[in-house]
Design an enzyme around this catalytic site. Structure first.
Site, PDB file in Angstrom:
ATOM      1  N   GLU A  23       0.826  -1.217   0.000  1.00 38.34           N
ATOM      2  CA  GLU A  23       0.000   0.000   0.000  1.00 38.34           C
ATOM      3  C   GLU A  23       0.856   1.261   0.000  1.00 38.34           C
ATOM      4  O   GLU A  23       0.811   2.070   0.941  1.00 38.34           O
ATOM      5  CB  GLU A  23      -0.958   0.013   1.189  1.00 38.34           C
ATOM      6  CG  GLU A  23      -2.095  -0.959   1.034  1.00 38.34           C
ATOM      7  CD  GLU A  23      -3.245  -0.704   2.012  1.00 38.34           C
ATOM      8  OE1 GLU A  23      -3.038  -0.014   3.024  1.00 38.34           O
ATOM      9  OE2 GLU A  23      -4.338  -1.212   1.756  1.00 38.34           O
ATOM     10  N   GLU A  64      -6.967  -7.391  -0.787  1.00 36.26           N
ATOM     11  CA  GLU A  64      -7.331  -7.250   0.625  1.00 36.26           C
ATOM     12  C   GLU A  64      -8.740  -6.699   0.740  1.00 36.26           C
ATOM     13  O   GLU A  64      -9.122  -5.778   0.016  1.00 36.26           O
ATOM     14  CB  GLU A  64      -6.423  -6.229   1.329  1.00 36.26           C
ATOM     15  CG  GLU A  64      -5.075  -6.720   1.755  1.00 36.26           C
ATOM     16  CD  GLU A  64      -4.342  -5.639   2.541  1.00 36.26           C
ATOM     17  OE1 GLU A  64      -4.999  -4.886   3.286  1.00 36.26           O
ATOM     18  OE2 GLU A  64      -3.124  -5.539   2.386  1.00 36.26           O
TER      19      GLU A  64
HETATM   20  C1  GLA Z   1      -4.268  -2.278   4.754  1.00 36.10           C
HETATM   21  C2  GLA Z   1      -2.908  -2.917   4.910  1.00 36.10           C
HETATM   22  C3  GLA Z   1      -2.949  -4.146   5.753  1.00 36.10           C
HETATM   23  C4  GLA Z   1      -3.849  -3.962   6.953  1.00 36.10           C
HETATM   24  C5  GLA Z   1      -5.223  -3.557   6.487  1.00 36.10           C
HETATM   25  C6  GLA Z   1      -6.218  -3.406   7.603  1.00 36.10           C
HETATM   26  O1  GLA Z   1      -4.986  -2.760   3.720  1.00 36.10           O
HETATM   27  O2  GLA Z   1      -2.324  -3.231   3.680  1.00 36.10           O
HETATM   28  O3  GLA Z   1      -1.640  -4.449   6.150  1.00 36.10           O
HETATM   29  O4  GLA Z   1      -3.312  -2.988   7.776  1.00 36.10           O
HETATM   30  O5  GLA Z   1      -5.108  -2.312   5.851  1.00 36.10           O
HETATM   31  O6  GLA Z   1      -7.478  -3.019   7.144  1.00 36.10           O
END
Ligand code: GLA
Length: 656
Positions: free
Chosen positions: A149, A304
């Site tokens: 991210e 995710e």
């Molecule tokens: C992001 C991060 C993850 C986690 C999620 C929690 O997507 O990439 O590592 O922290 O948020 O919602």
């Protein structure tokens, strides 16, 4: 196939280093039971993989990957560079980012790095190389996951190293300092520079900062992080040229120009967290899914999402029964080749210990685990959908340069214009009508679309205007478009600048509306009325015909919406665009995929029709064609009922 794994992908982030090894055996057994076929590993593992400078400890990860492979589970293997370890930060404190007020941030969270730091970059490439060398022939390796991210916590850094990098970037863009002076309009407020060494990032200053400087800073920050990604990607490609590379995007994110980023990765992947507290969250998330599909023009991966509650909102509502499944099916409907989650097993400690997981704290005798098993079964039943493309006849134009310009702080006629909102104003009714939508960057060839909608294009270059002019379909352009050029300088003769001829209109004055005010609008012929809020303009048609006028107030009688040939200019923010949109869709010959009641989403993906009931009541509708429901195996035709938060995925009969 996106990765080396056939069918739809199912799984999530797996953080075995947070658990004793005895737990791993249970993990893989339960993963196999649920049908998990891909997990993301080692995202935050740098300090465990390299506890001392150059002293690698791959043993535990070897065992994890072996175990996964033995159970038929592949790995989306992270390069582990999202969080530099404490030793690196202590040896080189300058790798930590500095905020705009000059404060250097402390270790103790994640993404503790300055994107421009040569030390950080050198160490990430070294680690990526070591990972690729170690695991190049590991049979579990299905995809590389670079960083994590990007821009989540660290988008920008204002340290001297970043400042020097910014200056190099500017020199490359402008050649000499006079070029920069001209582009930044430094004759305003006495900012004329005589050397690049005088230029700094837009740190906190006594008053509003030069918006052209801020715009270039936004471009630079996106590029600087992209360089970090590219350095790792290239190292991986050298050693494992056949393994696809991704980095997980964050839906429609202001900070990074995803058109530019997506062009550099093999697989587009996204993290999406629709808020269960927001009844319309499924609409905004559908827009971001359509962006993901459009970025490379094909299937992508939801890497995710949350099985239930997240842990980072002020109040974290769980997903009621059925919603995890429904949201996963929605991602498939919009082109994802799988449904992946954060995370596999709910953590016992750390900031995310209350974040939901596929396997909850309370174990397997839970509704959460039962829903995990159910989703695994559904994804297997839907396996044939993997790889299927989506066809759209409508495009929404979205460009990051323009977004950055539009939302520059402190110097705009109104700071109420937010691009995501403007996109949604048009997207929501298209979504409600079951009309497939692609996103497109400004400047792209738009010849494949019957209708192109530009909710806003504040920054519009001659080339971008030419691309819109040569699109053969119908065109709607929203207000405050064609205002500035690539350097954020107002086009000569005012808006819509290079779009003037195409739209046949001239904007004399922007007329932002006070908060809460409603400006009535009357359509020509028939006397139908509507209203606008937030924004209006005093426009003069050149050779366009008015479709609506402002009614009442200071703009009384002035044209509000004008049309020239196939192009329509809307000079205000209509509270309800549906009447205009329906007329345009009809003229363009765009038809919805199915007639559905409110709250039911109809999405076509190739020969498959997804019908998703986002409401809490049963929904009745008539199928546009018969087919087999892949979720139940039943053949359906005519009128059907879909239970609350349930779905039908129809393989349309007699279709291609
Ligand atoms: C992001 C991060 C993850 C986690 C999620 C929690 O997507 O990439 O590592 O922290 O948020 O919602």
């Amino acid at each position: 196939m996106l990765t080396r794994v056939p069918g739809l992908l199912f799984g999530g982030d797996y953080n075995p280093e947070q658990w004793p090894e005895e737990v791993w055996a249970e993990d893989v057994r339960l993963m196999a039971e649920a049908g998990v076929n891909l997990v993301t590993v080692a995202v935050f593992s740098w300090s465990r993989l390299e506890p001392r400078p150059g002293g690698f400890d791959f043993g535990w990860l070897d065992r994890v990957l072996d175990l996964l492979h033995e159970h038929g589970i592949a790995a989306d293997l992270a390069t582990a560079t999202a969080t530099p370890p404490p030793w690196l930060v202590r040896e080189h404190p300058e790798v930590m980012p500095v905020d705009s007020s000059g404060t250097r941030l402390e270790f103790g969270s994640r993404q503790g790095y300055c994107p421009s730091s040569p030390v950080f970059r050198e160490h990430t490439v070294r680690l990526a190389r070591a990972m690729a060398t170690r695991y190049s022939s590991h049979p579990a390796l299905a995809m590389w996951h670079v960083g994590n991210e990007y821009a989540d916590h660290t988008l920008e850094c204002f340290c001297p190293v970043s400042a020097a990098h910014f200056r190099r970037w500017l020199r490359e863009r402008y050649g000499d300092v006079d070029g920069l002076n001209a582009a930044w309009g430094t004759s305003c407020w006495g900012q004329h520079y005589t050397g690049f060494e005088q230029v700094e990032p837009p740190r906190r200053a006594p008053g509003p900062v030069n918006p052209a400087q801020v715009l270039d800073w936004r471009r630079f920050c996106s590029d600087a992080l992209l360089e970090c990604f590219l350095l790792e990607r290239d190292a991986l490609r050298e050693i494992t040229p056949d393994v696809p590379v991704t980095t997980n995007f964050m839906s429609i994110l202001h900070g990074l120009d995803y058109w530019k980023w997506a062009a550099e990765e093999d697989v587009v992947s996204d993290d999406a967290y629709p808020d269960p507290a927001d009844p319309d969250a499924h609409v905004a998330v559908a827009l971001s899914y359509d962006l993901m599909r459009s970025l490379k023009g094909g299937p992508w991966l939801l890497l995710e999402s949350a099985p239930s509650a997240v842990s980072w909102r002020e109040v974290n509502l769980p997903k009621p029964p059925g919603v995890m499944r429904l949201h996963s099916l929605q991602a498939l409907a919009h082109g994802s080749d799988g449904a992946m989650f954060f995370q596999w097993r709910q953590a016992r400690y750390g900031p995310e210990k209350f974040h939901s997981a596929l396997l909850p704290h309370a174990g397997t005798d839970t509704r959460g685990w039962r829903e995990t098993l159910e989703l695994g079964r559904d994804l297997r039943a839907l396996g044939e959908i993997a790889g299927t493309p989506t066809a759209a006849e409508v495009a929404l134009v979205l460009g990051w340069d323009s977004w950055w310009g539009l939302e520059a702080p402190e110097s705009m006629p109104s700071d109420r214009l937010k691009l995501k909102r403007l996109l949604l104003d048009w997207y929501a009714p298209l979504h409600a009508r079951g009309v497939a939508v692609d996103l497109a960057p400004p400047g792209r060839d738009l010849s494949g679309y019957r209708l192109v909608i530009v909710p806003n294009l504040y920054l519009c270059t001659e080339e971008q205007a030419a691309a819109l002019a040569s699109a053969p379909g119908r065109l709607i352009v929203g207000p405050f478009s064609g205002v500035v050029d690539a350097a954020d300088q107002v086009h000569p003769g005012s808006a819509p600048g290079p779009l003037r001829e195409l739209l046949g209109v001239r904007v004399e004055e922007f007329w932002p509306l006070p908060d809460g005010a409603r400006q009535p609008v009357r359509f020509t012929g028939g006397g139908r009325t509507g209203s606008a809020s937030t924004w209006a303009e005093w426009i003069s048609p050149l050779d366009a015909e008015p479709l609506a006028h402002y009614a009442g107030g200071d703009l009384d009688g002035r044209p509000a919406i004008v049309r020239r040939g196939r192009a329509t200019y809307v000079s205000c923010l209509l509270d309800d665009v549906t009447a205009l949109l329906d007329a345009e869709l009809a003229e363009a010959g765009v038809r919805p995929v199915a007639e559905v009641p409110a709250g039911v989403e109809a999405t076509r993906r190739g020969a498959y029709l997804f019908l998703l009931n986002h409401t809490t009541a049963p929904a009745r509708l008539t199928l546009p064609c018969p087919g087999a429901d892949l979720l139940t195996g039943r053949r359906l035709r005519g009128e059907i009922e879909i239970a609350p938060r349930d779905a039908v995925v129809l393989r349309i009969e007699g279709d291609q």
